[in-house]
Design an enzyme around this catalytic site. Structure first.
Site, PDB file in Angstrom:
ATOM      1  N   CYS A 245       0.799  -1.200   0.112  1.00 51.63           N
ATOM      2  CA  CYS A 245       0.011  -0.163   0.188  1.00 51.63           C
ATOM      3  C   CYS A 245       0.832   1.237  -0.227  1.00 51.63           C
ATOM      4  O   CYS A 245       0.747   2.187  -0.369  1.00 51.63           O
ATOM      5  CB  CYS A 245      -0.731  -0.061   1.244  1.00 51.63           C
ATOM      6  SG  CYS A 245      -2.354  -1.458   1.099  1.00 51.63           S
ATOM      7  N   ASN A 376      -0.466  -1.551  -7.365  1.00 54.48           N
ATOM      8  CA  ASN A 376      -0.652  -2.563  -6.023  1.00 54.48           C
ATOM      9  C   ASN A 376      -1.767  -2.620  -5.800  1.00 54.48           C
ATOM     10  O   ASN A 376      -2.646  -1.126  -5.267  1.00 54.48           O
ATOM     11  CB  ASN A 376       0.097  -2.005  -5.425  1.00 54.48           C
ATOM     12  CG  ASN A 376      -0.288  -2.850  -3.385  1.00 54.48           C
ATOM     13  OD1 ASN A 376       0.127  -5.023  -3.345  1.00 54.48           O
ATOM     14  ND2 ASN A 376      -0.604  -2.423  -2.306  1.00 54.48           N
ATOM     15  N   GLU A 377      -2.722  -3.840  -5.413  1.00 59.69           N
ATOM     16  CA  GLU A 377      -3.439  -4.413  -5.299  1.00 59.69           C
ATOM     17  C   GLU A 377      -5.065  -2.849  -6.172  1.00 59.69           C
ATOM     18  O   GLU A 377      -5.753  -1.951  -4.943  1.00 59.69           O
ATOM     19  CB  GLU A 377      -4.031  -4.028  -3.184  1.00 59.69           C
ATOM     20  CG  GLU A 377      -2.915  -5.195  -2.892  1.00 59.69           C
ATOM     21  CD  GLU A 377      -3.537  -5.600  -1.661  1.00 59.69           C
ATOM     22  OE1 GLU A 377      -4.272  -4.642  -0.781  1.00 59.69           O
ATOM     23  OE2 GLU A 377      -3.422  -6.391  -1.069  1.00 59.69           O
TER      24      GLU A 377
HETATM   25  O1  AHR Z   1       1.333  -6.622   3.394  1.00 57.76           O
HETATM   26  C1  AHR Z   1       0.678  -5.536   3.824  1.00 57.76           C
HETATM   27  C2  AHR Z   1      -0.076  -5.164   3.057  1.00 57.76           C
HETATM   28  O2  AHR Z   1      -1.453  -5.567   2.555  1.00 57.76           O
HETATM   29  C3  AHR Z   1      -0.027  -4.281   1.816  1.00 57.76           C
HETATM   30  O3  AHR Z   1       0.839  -3.256   2.447  1.00 57.76           O
HETATM   31  C4  AHR Z   1      -1.085  -3.999   1.124  1.00 57.76           C
HETATM   32  O4  AHR Z   1      -0.713  -4.571  -0.484  1.00 57.76           O
HETATM   33  C5  AHR Z   1      -2.000  -5.516   1.338  1.00 57.76           C
HETATM   34  O5  AHR Z   1      -3.463  -5.453   1.088  1.00 57.76           O
END
Ligand code: AHR
Length: 659
Positions: A245, A376-377
């Site tokens: 994140c 990311n995500e």
């Molecule tokens: O690994 C912790 C968090 O989990 C990461 O930052 C994120 O990509 C996921 O939600």
């Protein structure tokens, strides 16, 4: 784990009354590999979460060294009767120095040692080691004539455990930098540093720093060697950085921008760490990213430990759990340009603008970047729209770099299926799947990839960890039962190496005094580090990855939970070994015949590595090896061996062969 050859086993049957006997046989087809295993198969995921970078692998001991935290004096307090907060002035020169606007002006009035000073508390204290050398550095301006600086490290009882004095000697109208080295006389887990001022006048201070000498590879102002050694020992195929994140930021302003993390450290613009405020129950108001550890250092670290660098960049979207801000499509170019420039920074010739910057930082040779993550995500059509623009531009500029795209946060949802389908229709090179799920989910998903398209996009299991249900917190979540479920799942990843090209547990590090997210792979305090059961599982897979997958079958089927057993097998064509990984998740031992079908010349002796324990067991700083690998030997008779799998165990068999 006990292994016996057939004869010994037959003789001992009488002693094995409690063992559930099965007729099952695991057959390993040793001479017909079914897929190549990528060297990147098992890697590590690094994010500055849980004080992973600042207060973690970045060995800086001074917290808030440049007074840029939201509260500019966070981590600092005054010491001595001749100084009060009114003698400290935080000056903000934003107009002339946007990257490092603040510095501290200290007013000293006829003080002797011990009468006027400032104390830094470190990152939940400073871990100081007896006999070790420490280097103190500061930038200063407006030096009062004749001023002496005294440094004192003090332990929890306020005993002085290291000290030195010096007279800053550089003068001029510019900021100066000066360093001094001294040794600690005692060990302390939570030391503080006091800077005493002797003399009269105003001194301006910035970038106040303290580093131990025993950094990784002895690099000045480098990384904590004990933590990095844990990574090196895993022999990871890649390092994913900087997150997570962190890449997205709470809002776009707070996103990770790699260009602000390179060059002289005093020019790297600090931002609040997004984990600072994320979880009210694990608040960390003093968590910032100084970027002393930036993209150059991540590339260098990857090179040091023989791992492919795998940066993930912001795709023009902030975290969708937070603000969900997006950049309009017609304003995405700077983000795409950042990605193109990053490839040049990593791989470009020294005659290119970004290649030149890399060379100026001490690495003329390219870092040979092969993979780049976009987002990311992130999820939804807004992500796909941006992903397409990145893909078009990056493939045109750098077709040699494989691009990794996110499939969101929920691997079983409609949203996931939408992203997976969309990314596959874009011919995405690699799709990043994340799963933080229960141990049961991991067991029932050990066959997740058995039917994935062999010819389509590859999979990066980019973040995963089994989360046990219940109220356990912190390191108490890192129990053997969770690690064992991950091991079972990983046999499924390995069996499907034709599709799964990379995988990494997440998160990697956690500071026991300052974590936000658990479970984590490796726990640290200021002086020590230990591997969780999950760490040992990751390490066994990663350091025994092989080069080709072999089929491992029972009753002509892949072994994925029948009789509570999960198994995979690989061959290492360089080392000439066959490696079998078997997980028994049941509470009773299992006996299996292993039959080697194919290669004629197998060694008679088998190296056996076993991790076993009760599902609730875990490791700790004081007992770091409760759950850890134990080695033994076994024999092959003819082309068979019998293996007894202990309850709740992960067993690795390593057999040499010659052709
Ligand atoms: O690994 C912790 C968090 O989990 C990461 O930052 C994120 O990509 C996921 O939600």
């Amino acid at each position: 784990m006990r292994i016996k050859n057939i004869l010994a086993f037959a003789l001992s049957l009488g002693t094995l009354g409690a063992i559930a006997q099965t007729k099952d046989q695991i057959t390993i087809k040793t001479d017909s590999p079914i897929a190549a295993i990528q060297p990147t198969m098992w890697g590590v995921f690094f994010e500055d979460i849980n004080f992973g970078a600042d207060g973690g692998i970045y060995a800086e001991m001074i917290k808030n060294r440049s007074f840029e935290f939201a509260k500019p004096l966070a981590g600092w307090r005054t010491a001595g009767k001749k100084i009060s907060m009114g003698d400290l002035l935080v000056i903000n020169r934003k107009q002339t120095n946007a990257a490092n606007p603040r510095f501290l002006r200290v007013n000293v009035n006829n003080a002797k040692k011990g009468e006027a000073g400032i104390i830094n508390e470190g990152f939940r204290g400073m871990g100081i080691k007896k006999g070790l050398e420490y280097e103190f550095t500061m930038m200063y301006n407006k030096l009062p004539a004749g001023m002496t600086i005294h440094l004192e490290l003090t332990d929890e009882q306020k005993n002085v455990i290291g000290e030195t004095s010096f007279k800053p000697s550089k003068t001029g109208s510019e900021w100066q930098k000066e360093s001094v080295k001294f040794n600690a006389t005692s060990t302390a887990q939570k030391a503080n540093l006091t800077i005493w001022f002797e003399g009269t006048g105003q001194i301006d201070l910035d970038m106040i720093s303290l580093f131990p000498k025993d950094t990784w590879k002895g690099r000045p102002q480098g990384m904590r060697a004990d933590m990095i050694q844990m990574l090196a020992d895993m022999k990871p195929g890649f390092i994913r950085f900087p997150g997570g994140c962190i890449v997205e930021g709470i809002d776009l302003e707070n996103r990770y921008q790699w260009k602000k993390t390179i060059g002289p450290i005093e020019e790297r613009q600090l931002i609040m760490n997004r984990w600072n405020t994320e979880f009210p129950h694990q608040n960390a108001p003093d968590y910032f990213q100084t970027f002393g550890l930036g993209f150059f250092e991540y590339f260098q670290l990857s090179e040091d430990i023989g791992a492919e660098p795998l940066p993930i960049l912001n795709c023009g979207m902030a975290c969708q759990f937070n603000t969900a801000e997006v950049v309009p499509l017609d304003q995405l170019d700077p983000y795409i340009q950042d990605a193109i420039d990053l490839i040049e920074f990593a791989n470009g010739d020294v005659s290119t603008p970004w290649g030149k910057k890399r060379a100026e930082m001490g690495h003329a040779k390219p870092f040979n970047l092969k993979y780049l993550g976009v987002g990311n995500e992130n999820w939804g059509p807004q992500y796909i729209e941006r992903a397409k623009l990145f893909q078009t531009a990056l493939k045109a500029a750098h077709p040699e770099v494989k691009l990794i795209f996110s499939s969101g946060t929920d691997p079983d949802s409609e949203g996931f299926r939408y992203l997976d389908k969309s990314l596959r229709s874009m011919n995405a090179d690699v799709i990043d799947e994340h799963y933080y799920r229960s141990p049961e989910w991991f067991l029932s998903n050990a066959n997740r990839y058995d039917n994935y398209d062999r010819n389509g996009s590859k999979v990066f299991a980019g973040e995963y960890a089994a989360h046990i249900p219940g109220n356990a917190t912190g390191a108490n979540k890192n129990v053997w039962g969770a690690a064992l479920a991950e091991a079972a799942f990983m046999t499924g990843l390995e069996r499907n190496a034709a599709v799964v090209n990379m995988a990494s547990y997440a998160p990697l590090f956690a500071n026991t005094d300052a974590w936000q997210w658990a479970p984590d792979l490796i726990w640290v305090d200021n002086l020590k580090v230990y591997g969780t059961p999950n760490y040992f599982v990751q390490k066994l897979f990663s350091s025994n990855k092989g080069t080709h997958v072999l089929s491992a079958l029972t009753d002509s089927k892949v072994i994925s939970g029948q009789d509570s057993v999960y198994a995979s097998a690989v061959r290492d064509e360089k080392l000439k070994t066959i490696i079998i990984k078997v997980v028994n998740t049941s509470s009773v031992a299992k006996v299996k015949d292993i039959a080697f079908d194919g290669l004629q010349k197998l060694s008679k002796e088998v190296k056996v590595v076993t991790i076993e324990g009760k599902p609730a067991e875990k490791n700790s700083f004081d007992t770091p090896s409760v759950i850890s690998p134990k080695e033994s030997k076994a024999k092959i008779t003819g082309k068979k061996m019998k293996v007894e799998l202990a309850p709740h165990s992960f067993t690795l068999l390593n057999i040499s062969y010659s052709k």
